[in-house]
Design an enzyme around this catalytic site. Structure first.
Site, PDB file in Angstrom:
ATOM      1  N   ARG A 233       0.086  15.530  -3.317  1.00 47.46           N
ATOM      2  CA  ARG A 233       1.373  15.143  -3.941  1.00 47.46           C
ATOM      3  C   ARG A 233       1.278  15.269  -5.462  1.00 47.46           C
ATOM      4  NH1 ARG A 233       1.958  10.034   0.142  1.00 47.46           N
ATOM      5  NH2 ARG A 233       3.192  11.105   1.720  1.00 47.46           N
TER       6      ARG A 233
ATOM      7  N   ARG B 290       0.380  -7.174   4.538  1.00 54.29           N
ATOM      8  CA  ARG B 290      -0.592  -6.105   4.693  1.00 54.29           C
ATOM      9  C   ARG B 290      -1.822  -6.602   5.458  1.00 54.29           C
ATOM     10  NH1 ARG B 290      -0.661  -1.323   1.791  1.00 54.29           N
ATOM     11  NH2 ARG B 290      -2.710  -0.374   1.724  1.00 54.29           N
TER      12      ARG B 290
ATOM     13  N   HIS C 295      -6.189   4.586  -0.966  1.00 53.15           N
ATOM     14  CA  HIS C 295      -4.959   5.283  -0.572  1.00 53.15           C
ATOM     15  C   HIS C 295      -3.897   4.177  -0.518  1.00 53.15           C
ATOM     16  CE1 HIS C 295      -1.988   7.558   1.657  1.00 53.15           C
ATOM     17  NE2 HIS C 295      -2.058   6.735   2.674  1.00 53.15           N
TER      18      HIS C 295
ATOM     19  N   ASP D 122      -2.478  12.116  -1.239  1.00 54.16           N
ATOM     20  CA  ASP D 122      -1.983  11.701  -2.561  1.00 54.16           C
ATOM     21  C   ASP D 122      -2.330  12.781  -3.606  1.00 54.16           C
ATOM     22  OD1 ASP D 122      -1.967   8.343  -1.941  1.00 54.16           O
ATOM     23  OD2 ASP D 122      -3.271   9.663  -0.808  1.00 54.16           O
TER      24      ASP D 122
END
Ligand SMILES: NC(=O)c1ccc[n+]([C@@H]2O[C@H](COP(=O)([O-])OP(=O)(O)OC[C@H]3O[C@@H](n4cnc5c(N)ncnc54)[C@H](O)[C@@H]3O)[C@@H](O)[C@H]2O)c1
Length: 320
Positions: A158, A95, A182, A155
């Site tokens: 969702r 990452r 996030h 999110d």
């Protein structure tokens, strides 16, 4: 057409990165008739040109927006510039390495946007979005309320979708937020989730619809891991993120003062340090007008603090 509508129709929106997210966002703006002109800028000029042509052919069937591919010079006069340019994570890539690559990409993009569209509000979608929003703010030198990350608006959608399915009600009647990063350390603000204004647990008791801690845990895991599931199935996510970006643009252009969990520079009073993360924030024509300090349970607050420290570590690792 009122003056207000006229002003909206003439707004130019720039999109840097005409890939799946950028092009789907353009399509969302077009189908909703939200703006007057869209300019697509991409390193891959053919891709931008092809997307612009394809989108422009939909204008006679939806709204007469001008859509074209262009260069940074063509962003002049844009009210909003959305950045979805960036590299995707390569197999085996950490990452942090992805963050470094996308930071370098932002170093080549943000100064050009600032030079050509100094009045624009910058909306960032590139991942990791909290980090890249912070990087964009540092590079742009704009007031932080003008640099907004899409954050956990997606999110949160969702989460509300899954809750609505579980409870059998319209997702628009569910208030609740995913906050923090996030990403993997995000937090569900269960204690502040309500259906028709009734706190969630009370709603479930009144309706006799059970919602065990295990079920809640499972629903949150599904929310958090949705992107992984979609990427494994179809390679990328695009529609819901584009709808989230469209919703943010609508709130800004119509000065709706909507409360959305965008990624923003949190006030010092939150005690998280200097970073961008998502909290419910009031969005209007001047960008982020206020960040709300959400009263949370002790566990939720601890989880939010952990999420903030993950983000601080990401920023520190970049040595900006
Ligand atoms: N924030 C969110 O909720 C969310 C959701 C989905 C995807 N994303 C992120 O959005 C980004 C874009 O995803 P995608 O699926 O559209 O990727 P994509 O590969 O389809 O598109 C990326 C585009 O960026 C362009 N690009 C790369 N470097 C550039 C540069 N220096 N200048 C201009 N353009 C450049 C590429 O040519 C490509 O067209 C990724 O970082 C992805 O992780 C964010």
């Amino acid at each position: 057409m009122t003056d207000d509508r006229h002003a909206l129709r003439s707004v130019k929106v720039g999109i840097v990165g005409a890939g799946r997210v950028g092009a789907t966002f353009a399509y969302t703006l077009l189908l909703r008739g939200l703006v007057g002109e869209i300019v697509l800028v991409d390193l891959d000029r053919d891709r931008a040109r092809g997307e612009a042509m394809d989108l422009a052919h939909a204008a006679p069937l939806s709204y007469p927006e001008r859509i074209r591919a262009g260069t940074y010079d063509d962003l002049s006069g844009a009210g909003i510039v959305m950045i979805a340019a960036g590299a995707s994570q390569k197999p085996g890539e950490s990452r942090l390495d992805l963050s470094k690559r996308n930071t370098e990409i932002f170093r080549s993009i943000v100064p050009q946007v600032v030079k050509n569209a100094p009045q624009a509000i910058l909306l960032v979608a590139t991942n990791p979005v909290d980090l890249l929003s912070y990087v964009a703010w540092k590079l742009a030198g704009f007031p932080s309320q003008h640099i907004i990350g899409s954050g956990t608006v997606l999110d949160t959608a969702r989460f509300r979708h899954l809750l609505a399915e579980h409870l059998g009600v319209d997702p628009r009647n569910i208030h609740g937020y995913i906050i923090g990063e996030h990403g993997d350390s995000e937090v569900a603000a269960w204690s502040r989730t309500a259906v028709a204004g009734i706190p969630l647990d009370e709603y479930c008791t009144r309706c006799g619809c059970g919602f065990s801690e295990d079920e809640k845990h499972g629903l949150f895991e599904k929310t958090k891991n949705a992107a992984y599931e979609i990427i494994a199935a179809k390679g990328a996510t695009s529609y819901a993120v584009a709808a989230a970006l469209g919703r943010i643009v609508e709130a800004i252009l119509h000065n709706q003062r909507s409360i959305l969990s965008v990624s923003t520079r949190v006030p010092e009073s939150e005690g998280f340090g200097d970073l961008y993360l998502s909290l419910p924030a009031v969005l209007g024509s001047s960008g982020v007008e206020r960040v709300l300090s959400l009263p949370l349970s002790k566990e939720e607050h601890e989880a939010l603090k952990r999420s903030a420290s993950v983000l601080r570590e990401q920023i520190e690792a970049l040595h900006l």
